[in-house]
Design an enzyme around this catalytic site. Structure first.
Site, short mmCIF file in Angstrom:
data_model
loop_
_atom_site.label_atom_id
_atom_site.label_comp_id
_atom_site.label_asym_id
_atom_site.label_seq_id
_atom_site.Cartn_x
_atom_site.Cartn_y
_atom_site.Cartn_z
N ALA A 37 -1.24 -14.50 2.24
CA ALA A 37 -0.15 -13.92 1.46
C ALA A 37 -0.34 -14.28 -0.01
CB ALA A 37 1.19 -14.45 1.97
N THR B 71 2.32 -16.52 -8.78
CA THR B 71 0.99 -16.79 -9.30
C THR B 71 0.68 -15.95 -10.52
OG1 THR B 71 -1.37 -16.65 -8.86
CG2 THR B 71 0.04 -15.30 -7.48
N ARG C 232 7.40 -7.81 5.62
CA ARG C 232 6.15 -7.30 6.21
C ARG C 232 5.57 -8.26 7.22
NH1 ARG C 232 7.17 -5.36 1.46
NH2 ARG C 232 6.25 -3.49 0.53
N HIS D 31 -2.41 -15.58 -11.60
CA HIS D 31 -3.65 -14.82 -11.40
C HIS D 31 -3.65 -14.07 -10.06
CE1 HIS D 31 -4.43 -19.03 -10.45
NE2 HIS D 31 -5.49 -18.74 -9.75
C1 DLZ Z 1 -4.40 -20.57 -6.84
C2 DLZ Z 1 -3.63 -19.64 -5.94
C3 DLZ Z 1 -2.46 -19.02 -6.40
C4 DLZ Z 1 -1.94 -19.28 -7.76
N1 DLZ Z 1 -1.75 -18.21 -5.60
C5 DLZ Z 1 -2.17 -17.97 -4.34
C6 DLZ Z 1 -1.42 -17.11 -3.49
O1 DLZ Z 1 -0.35 -16.56 -3.81
N2 DLZ Z 1 -1.92 -16.91 -2.22
C7 DLZ Z 1 -3.07 -17.48 -1.78
O2 DLZ Z 1 -3.45 -17.24 -0.62
N3 DLZ Z 1 -3.79 -18.29 -2.59
C8 DLZ Z 1 -3.36 -18.56 -3.84
N4 DLZ Z 1 -4.07 -19.41 -4.65
C9 DLZ Z 1 -5.21 -20.15 -4.09
C10 DLZ Z 1 -6.53 -19.38 -4.15
O3 DLZ Z 1 -6.58 -18.44 -3.10
C11 DLZ Z 1 -7.71 -20.38 -3.95
O4 DLZ Z 1 -7.48 -21.14 -2.80
C12 DLZ Z 1 -7.87 -21.32 -5.13
O5 DLZ Z 1 -8.00 -20.60 -6.34
C13 DLZ Z 1 -9.13 -22.22 -4.95
O6 DLZ Z 1 -10.31 -21.45 -4.89
#
Ligand code: DLZ
Length: 163
Positions: free
Chosen positions: A86, A92, A133, A94
């Site tokens: 998710a 987030t 969802r 990014h």
């Molecule tokens: C870093 C990050 C952020 C900000 N948000 C999510 C998210 O909403 N969902 C998710 O599955 N993972 C997120 N991550 C972690 C990144 O997927 C990843 O684990 C890190 O950037 C380390 O590579």
């Protein structure tokens, strides 16, 4: 499985007996991913996949999902892989990078390995959409839908001997 307007639905008679299915799940937003995982296992059971033929791995976040999928596709002896995670924009900065790279990587894995990889990763604006969802039995659950896709594509692969 809920039938909704515009959704793929499940072909009649879809039968997953004898298939071995990999599941990759991310730990980020674990409360949502747990609900998707429930959907995956509910669908696989309904489609007669033996629980002993389901191999599950966990990865930190959705960005790592393609790597987990590739590991299962190349060394997990699976007929298809289901990915669940998710990515929530509100939480987030990014979002676009994580969501985009996850989707791009999953497509790349299935096309390069020849093992189908179903995309059960939620990319939503907020938690409310993610909850909507990933509902329980009879509701909309993207994990449930992706599991049915994995079974359908695994059977298609077997039919044509692809991969
Ligand atoms: C870093 C990050 C952020 C900000 N948000 C999510 C998210 O909403 N969902 C998710 O599955 N993972 C997120 N991550 C972690 C990144 O997927 C990843 O684990 C890190 O950037 C380390 O590579």
């Amino acid at each position: 499985m809920a039938a909704g307007t515009g959704r793929a639905g499940v072909p009649e008679g879809l039968d997953g007996r004898g298939l071995r299915i990999g599941v990759v799940r991310a730990r980020w937003n674990a409360h949502i991913v747990e609900r998707l995982a429930d959907g995956v296992h509910r669908a696989l059971k309904a489609l007669e996949v033996d629980p002993g033929d389901v191999v599950e791995v966990e990865v930190p976040g959705s960005f790592e999902i393609p790597f987990g999928a590739r590991a299962l596709a190349t060394a997990g002896d699976v007929d298809a892989v289901v990915c669940i995670g998710a990515v929530i924009r509100g939480e987030t900065t990014h979002y676009d990078i994580v969501a985009g790279e996850c989707a791009r990587g999953v497509q790349q894995v299935q096309l390069t390995t020849g093992v189908p990889v179903a995309f059960g990763v939620l990319t939503t604006e907020d938690e409310r959409q993610a909850l909507a969802r990933s509902e329980g039995p009879g509701g909309h659950n993207v994990g449930e839908e992706a599991a049915a896709v994995a079974v359908e594509m695994a059977l298609l692969r077997r039919r044509f001997g692809a991969g």
